[in-house]
Design an enzyme around this catalytic site. Sequence first.
Site, mmCIF file in Angstrom:
data_model
loop_
_atom_site.group_PDB
_atom_site.id
_atom_site.type_symbol
_atom_site.label_atom_id
_atom_site.label_comp_id
_atom_site.label_asym_id
_atom_site.label_seq_id
_atom_site.Cartn_x
_atom_site.Cartn_y
_atom_site.Cartn_z
ATOM 1 N N ASP A 175 -10.226 93.794 -57.398
ATOM 2 C CA ASP A 175 -11.474 93.139 -57.451
ATOM 3 C C ASP A 175 -11.518 91.753 -56.856
ATOM 4 O O ASP A 175 -10.841 91.495 -55.995
ATOM 5 C CB ASP A 175 -12.064 93.422 -58.859
ATOM 6 C CG ASP A 175 -13.428 93.481 -59.155
ATOM 7 O OD1 ASP A 175 -14.169 92.560 -58.860
ATOM 8 O OD2 ASP A 175 -13.837 94.447 -59.524
ATOM 9 N N HIS A 186 -17.512 89.271 -60.408
ATOM 10 C CA HIS A 186 -17.460 90.662 -60.461
ATOM 11 C C HIS A 186 -16.199 91.084 -61.203
ATOM 12 O O HIS A 186 -15.989 92.056 -62.082
ATOM 13 C CB HIS A 186 -17.509 91.551 -59.162
ATOM 14 C CG HIS A 186 -17.856 92.877 -59.372
ATOM 15 N ND1 HIS A 186 -16.770 93.750 -59.157
ATOM 16 C CD2 HIS A 186 -19.075 93.599 -59.378
ATOM 17 C CE1 HIS A 186 -17.421 95.095 -59.310
ATOM 18 N NE2 HIS A 186 -18.629 94.822 -59.190
ATOM 19 N N ASN A 234 -23.587 103.042 -55.958
ATOM 20 C CA ASN A 234 -25.001 102.852 -56.506
ATOM 21 C C ASN A 234 -25.848 103.170 -55.423
ATOM 22 O O ASN A 234 -27.002 102.680 -55.411
ATOM 23 C CB ASN A 234 -25.128 101.110 -56.628
ATOM 24 C CG ASN A 234 -24.100 101.017 -57.735
ATOM 25 O OD1 ASN A 234 -23.324 101.688 -58.481
ATOM 26 N ND2 ASN A 234 -23.682 99.580 -57.557
ATOM 27 N N SER A 260 -19.740 100.257 -61.145
ATOM 28 C CA SER A 260 -18.787 99.244 -61.130
ATOM 29 C C SER A 260 -18.470 99.014 -62.665
ATOM 30 O O SER A 260 -17.183 98.479 -63.089
ATOM 31 C CB SER A 260 -19.006 97.752 -60.671
ATOM 32 O OG SER A 260 -19.036 97.951 -59.245
#
Length: 421
Positions: A160, A196, A288, A362
């Site tokens: 990430d 994130h 998404n 996520s």
Amino acid sequence: MKKVALSGLGVVVMVFGGITVVVPGNAAVPASPVAGQIMVKFRDDAAAAGVLGQQGLSDGPPIGSTGAHLVKVPSGKELQLAGALGRNPAVEYAEPDQLVTAATADPYFDRQYALQNVGQSFTNTAGTVTVAAGRNDADVDAVEAWNVTTGGGTRVAIIDSGVAADNDDISPQVAERVNFSDKTILGPDDYDRYGHGTHVAGIVAAIANNSAGVAGVCPGCSILDVKVLNDSGAGSSAGIAKGIDWAATHGAKVINMSLGQRVSSRTLEAAVNNAWNQGVVIVAAAGNAGTQAQVYPGAYPNVIAVAATDNNDAKASFSSYGKWVDVAAPGVSVYSTFPNHPFALETQYGSSEGYDILSGTSMASPIVAATAALVWSTTAGTSNTAVRTKVESSADPIPGTGSYWAHGRVNACRAVGALAC
């Protein structure tokens, strides 16, 4: 199901979206190659210099254990040269190195329903969002699972944007760090300036019962911080492939990738398959876009692809779905850790004070990764095949199972074999 009162616990979950294709928001965008480089795999590495020389190029470094090389090319000629090299019989394949970005969707909802849902309503940390009451037991029964195990130190790699070193609810869980992004790390505050990765890591392993903020689904797990995204949440397929390879060779039992790209990459798939063959369970966000379009690495056979649900066990409106998606998990208004220094997502979501909600697949993906890690720490954790089967077969068959996703919404309690779920 029996409910347990949580004292001093918070729950954090966040969604990470996509290699190349998924950007902040719900929409998918066209694939975009990283400027100035392509990924090439030769049938015989001895022929590399000659083949590349015909195009005025030089050989580049290997990409992990995939067998592919990262080759520098003139900016703007990535697709042209990948196509030309791909037609050479000495080349197994040549492909662009795709831009990777993180994605979040409609993030402001509230607190810890993903671990234990008693129909509560809540507001986010910034006080800007109130989340309406959900359906009792629309959760993954993490609290009940902890009666069996909290993780036993199982290593989970978070591929990430990095994990902040200044949030004491998650930083102590980080066992090792590595950086495969294009950002130079200048100090502790530079591990995650996007936000994130810290949120995703907290969903997995934030410390429980420490009177600070939230608890992860697997609070006894250890984190491998594999940074592949920069301060804008962007990275490359090559960086992710190297990150997967590093994680597999540094003891990861589970890899979480809250990211995805619309275009498949043979290099990325090779890295996934290599990790699977080394015994790792691999989990990734479904994306998404709100469509059935496949997103990679989630759509690869050796990856558990995860859709997102809300606090009523309904499919999130933004969540990608389809027969290629394996399971679902809460991904709407999931609470988790954030950096305590300035970070990019803070400008979208307001003052985090170290914690707040995000939404997206996520956030759903790390819930499943943490569930797999819990299973690894039980007697059922004999192999990655056994762990994956346990996670999928124990999922609750909520509405949408068989159409939006194959196996249902994960249930950590049932996955670890607890008697009371």
